[in-house]
Design an enzyme around this catalytic site. Structure first.
Site, short mmCIF file in Angstrom:
data_model
loop_
_atom_site.label_atom_id
_atom_site.label_comp_id
_atom_site.label_asym_id
_atom_site.label_seq_id
_atom_site.Cartn_x
_atom_site.Cartn_y
_atom_site.Cartn_z
N THR A 116 0.74 -1.39 -0.11
CA THR A 116 0.03 -0.14 -0.01
C THR A 116 0.99 1.24 0.08
O THR A 116 0.35 2.37 -0.34
CB THR A 116 -0.86 -0.11 1.18
OG1 THR A 116 -0.24 0.11 2.45
CG2 THR A 116 -1.94 -1.33 1.11
N CYS A 157 -3.19 0.50 15.03
CA CYS A 157 -4.01 0.77 13.65
C CYS A 157 -5.22 -0.49 13.54
O CYS A 157 -4.89 -1.62 13.50
CB CYS A 157 -3.28 0.87 12.33
SG CYS A 157 -4.14 1.52 10.98
N ARG A 213 3.90 6.77 3.24
CA ARG A 213 3.29 7.94 3.60
C ARG A 213 2.45 7.52 4.87
O ARG A 213 2.18 6.33 5.15
CB ARG A 213 2.17 8.33 2.57
CG ARG A 213 2.84 8.55 1.44
CD ARG A 213 1.69 9.13 0.07
NE ARG A 213 0.73 8.25 0.18
CZ ARG A 213 0.53 7.21 -0.71
NH1 ARG A 213 1.53 6.96 -1.31
NH2 ARG A 213 -0.62 6.46 -0.74
N CYS A 233 -0.49 6.70 7.65
CA CYS A 233 -1.93 6.25 7.60
C CYS A 233 -2.70 7.38 7.82
O CYS A 233 -2.64 8.14 8.86
CB CYS A 233 -1.97 5.11 8.41
SG CYS A 233 -3.74 4.44 8.57
N CYS A 262 -5.18 5.67 11.30
CA CYS A 262 -4.52 5.70 12.73
C CYS A 262 -3.73 6.90 13.12
O CYS A 262 -3.37 7.22 14.08
CB CYS A 262 -3.63 4.21 12.85
SG CYS A 262 -2.10 4.31 12.06
N TRP A 287 18.80 18.33 46.68
CA TRP A 287 17.31 17.64 46.84
C TRP A 287 16.55 18.73 45.76
O TRP A 287 16.02 18.06 44.88
CB TRP A 287 16.68 17.80 48.04
CG TRP A 287 15.54 16.76 47.99
CD1 TRP A 287 15.47 15.62 48.35
CD2 TRP A 287 14.22 17.19 47.35
NE1 TRP A 287 14.12 14.82 48.10
CE2 TRP A 287 13.34 15.91 47.82
CE3 TRP A 287 13.77 18.13 46.61
CZ2 TRP A 287 12.14 15.86 47.28
CZ3 TRP A 287 12.34 18.04 46.40
CH2 TRP A 287 11.60 16.93 46.57
N TYR A 328 15.01 17.42 42.10
CA TYR A 328 13.42 17.55 41.98
C TYR A 328 13.30 18.20 40.36
O TYR A 328 12.57 17.84 39.83
CB TYR A 328 13.01 17.98 43.10
CG TYR A 328 11.41 18.42 43.03
CD1 TYR A 328 10.58 17.37 42.82
CD2 TYR A 328 10.93 19.61 42.69
CE1 TYR A 328 9.25 17.57 42.43
CE2 TYR A 328 9.45 19.86 42.85
CZ TYR A 328 8.79 18.73 42.57
OH TYR A 328 7.52 18.96 42.38
N ASP A 362 16.72 12.16 50.71
CA ASP A 362 15.21 12.26 51.02
C ASP A 362 14.87 11.43 51.84
O ASP A 362 15.07 9.99 51.70
CB ASP A 362 14.40 12.26 49.78
CG ASP A 362 12.80 12.07 50.15
OD1 ASP A 362 12.42 13.35 49.91
OD2 ASP A 362 12.28 11.28 50.49
#
Length: 555
Positions: A45, A53, A78, A80, A83, A448, A452, A468
């Site tokens: 295709t 899909c 190319r 789809c 999907c 710390w 974070y 911690d």
């Protein structure tokens, strides 16, 4: 029979090593856990699809499997129209492998960010300069890793972004072209036709007109299951600042739990301000995002930030392979991100040594005092988070009147000045070691807080605040060194290990009094802390940067 889970971690397999049988079985099962981890191109295709899909299953001998959409497009396939590969979660960009692979993945991550797309996108030389390597070296390792050049990868990312805007919105083609990083509609049309064999207006007719969005643009964003949406929205709900954030649970007319907030995005010298609202659709493994029309011009940037905010690009199979044995109850947890790195850093500083509730109060006061007013259709959202310019110019008296102590004032203003002047950039793709060092050079910010911020704003999956106390308690160790030693087997996913460790603590558990509490966005209420009779300014600064004791998921 060999399971198709084996060997499928996208961070472990470079493109040539994708197992055809494993990929085909995952595609046959429409397994959303592999969405975005590979793409299937069908030779009969000329189309490539996501694993989820729902088209008729092609014959295996007609299938080729690619790690990235750019590889499929470079091979002449190319996307789809059913999907829609542009909806797939992005591939992870972290690895524990050799330095060349890591560098190529970091370059790809930079190219994923819409801020890199202006004026038809920079050349490879600009990306190489940001990464501190030569143009030739970047092209060589990038092509070895991905099988395409950096510019081919970037072009695919921009065209897929444009494809989503065409299919999901009513934005004029001129705005679609500019938002996708093309300098003109003519160049956009030429690139679109060259890659996809049809012009953009035809694609919009094929896709049909989207529903009535009124003054909002709606798009859908994919994620890989499992995903604990309740934990994520609960996390943000407990920390929502008055005026800029609102979390609503399902019911009372709402189809799904939603998070709404205001946002400002700088594009060059122009500020775009508006609102967004998002909700989870677990049945489709998607997030529905609504964006006010004032942010339509920067929609790709908003989409990218929302993906970071909700950690939609995480790869649970790779993460759970490393963490499930240690934390079997946390497979759906994600690391909450942020819509703005500066905002996250400010909130982290405000939360030092106080409870989540107190930090939320300080943050709300800051928003009401220094945030610009904004009109939105969502009740309660009427402010923008303060800009670096406004906080850099704030006086100590003004900040002090909000209850912010002097050490926090100094940290906030130093942070604001560095961000305002461009010396500190807090966004995904930033140099981790350099940014950590720059943060810890500021007054009142220690390891710390820096770790974070790296976890949330820089999206570093290997951040680990070893000091911690709650983390040490959850791991059953008594020191930072022991925590680091225990964590080595979880690399490069230690940020996720931290979230799971915190989440494993019983609700309301408070570790023994030893260190000050809590950064706003990451931590639960603090426990009593023994205070010395006298302390020097250096000692106070060190305490201000001390580690958090516990987790926001427990709060």
């Amino acid at each position: 029979m060999r399971s198709y889970h084996a060997g499928m971690s996208s961070t472990q397999l470079p493109p040539p090593e994708l197992e055809s049988d494993a990929c085909y079985l995952a595609m046959k099962a429409h397994d959303a856990r592999f969405d975005g981890s590979f793409f299937t191109a069908v030779s009969s295709t000329g189309i490539y699809c996501r694993p989820v899909c729902r088209v008729k299953l092609p014959r295996q001998e007609n299938c080729r499997f690619f790690r990235h959409a750019a590889q499929a497009e470079a091979a002449g396939y190319r996307p789809c129209l059913r999907c829609r590969p542009e909806l797939a979660p992005r591939a992870a960009s972290w690895s524990t492998e050799d330095a060349s692979r890591i560098l190529a993945l970091q370059a790809a991550r930079l190219m994923d960010e819409p801020d890199s797309w202006g004026d038809d996108g920079p050349g490879a030389a600009q990306f190489a300069d940001r990464l501190g390597v030569s143009d030739r070296h970047l092209r060589r390792i990038f092509e070895k890793q991905f099988g395409v050049s950096p510019l081919q990868y970037l072009q695919t990312r921009r065209l897929l972004c444009a494809k989503q805007l065409i299919a999901d919105t009513r934005l004029p083609m001129t705005q679609v072209a500019l938002s996708s990083g093309f300098s003109s509609v003519r160049r956009f049309n030429a690139a679109f036709v060259a890659h996809y064999g049809l012009n953009p207006s035809t694609l919009r007719r094929v896709g049909g007109e989207p529903g009535d969005g009124g003054k909002a643009v709606e798009v859908r964003l994919g994620f890989r299951p499992p995903y604990d949406a309740a934990a994520m929205l609960g996390f943000f709900g407990r920390r929502a600042l008055t005026g800029i954030e609102r979390v609503d649970v399902a019911g009372a007319g709402a189809r799904m739990p939603t998070l709404a907030r205001t946002l400002q995005v700088m594009q060059g010298s122009r500020q775009h301000a508006g609102w967004l609202r998002l909700g989870f659709d677990p049945a489709r493994e998607q997030v529905l995002l609504q964006v006010g029309d004032s942010l339509a011009a920067v929609l790709p940037t908003v989409i990218s930030r929302v993906r970071a905010l909700l950690d939609l690009d995480a790869e649970p199979i790779a993460i759970n392979a490393a963490l499930h044995a240690s934390f079997p109850q946390g497979d759906g947890l994600r690391v909450p991100g942020t819509m703005d790195g500066f905002e996250l850093a400010v909130r982290a500083v405000l939360g030092q040594q106080v409870t989540v509730a107190a930090a939320r109060t300080f943050g709300s006061r800051l928003v009401q005092t220094f945030g610009e007013p904004i009109a939105t259709p969502i009740e309660g959202l009427d402010r923008l988070f303060p800009s670096p310019e406004s906080l850099a110019a704030a006086t100590g008296d003004a900040l002090g009147s909000l209850g912010i102590v002097r050490q926090r004032q100094q940290a906030l203003q130093a942070l604001a000045v560095e961000v305002r002047d461009g010396r500190l950039r807090l966004h995904p793709g930033a140099d981790i070691p350099a940014t950590l060092a720059a943060l810890q050079a500021l007054p009142g910010i220690g390891d710390w807080t820096a770790q974070y911020i790296a976890m949330r704003a820089l999206r570093w999956p290997d951040a680990f605040p070893a000091g911690d106390i709650a983390l040490q308690k959850a791991l059953g160790v008594g020191s930072a060194r022991a925590a680091i030693e225990a964590s080595l087997r979880w690399r490069p996913w230690r940020s996720y290990a931290v979230l799971r460790a915190w989440h494993s603590l019983p609700a309301g558990t408070a570790p023994p009094a030893a260190v000050p509490a809590a950064n706003t966005m990451a931590d639960a209420p603090s426990r009593p802390r023994a205070r010395p009779a006298r302390s020097t300014s250096r000692q106070r600064a060190e305490r201000s940067a001390a580690p958090s004791p516990t987790t926001g998921f427990v709060a």
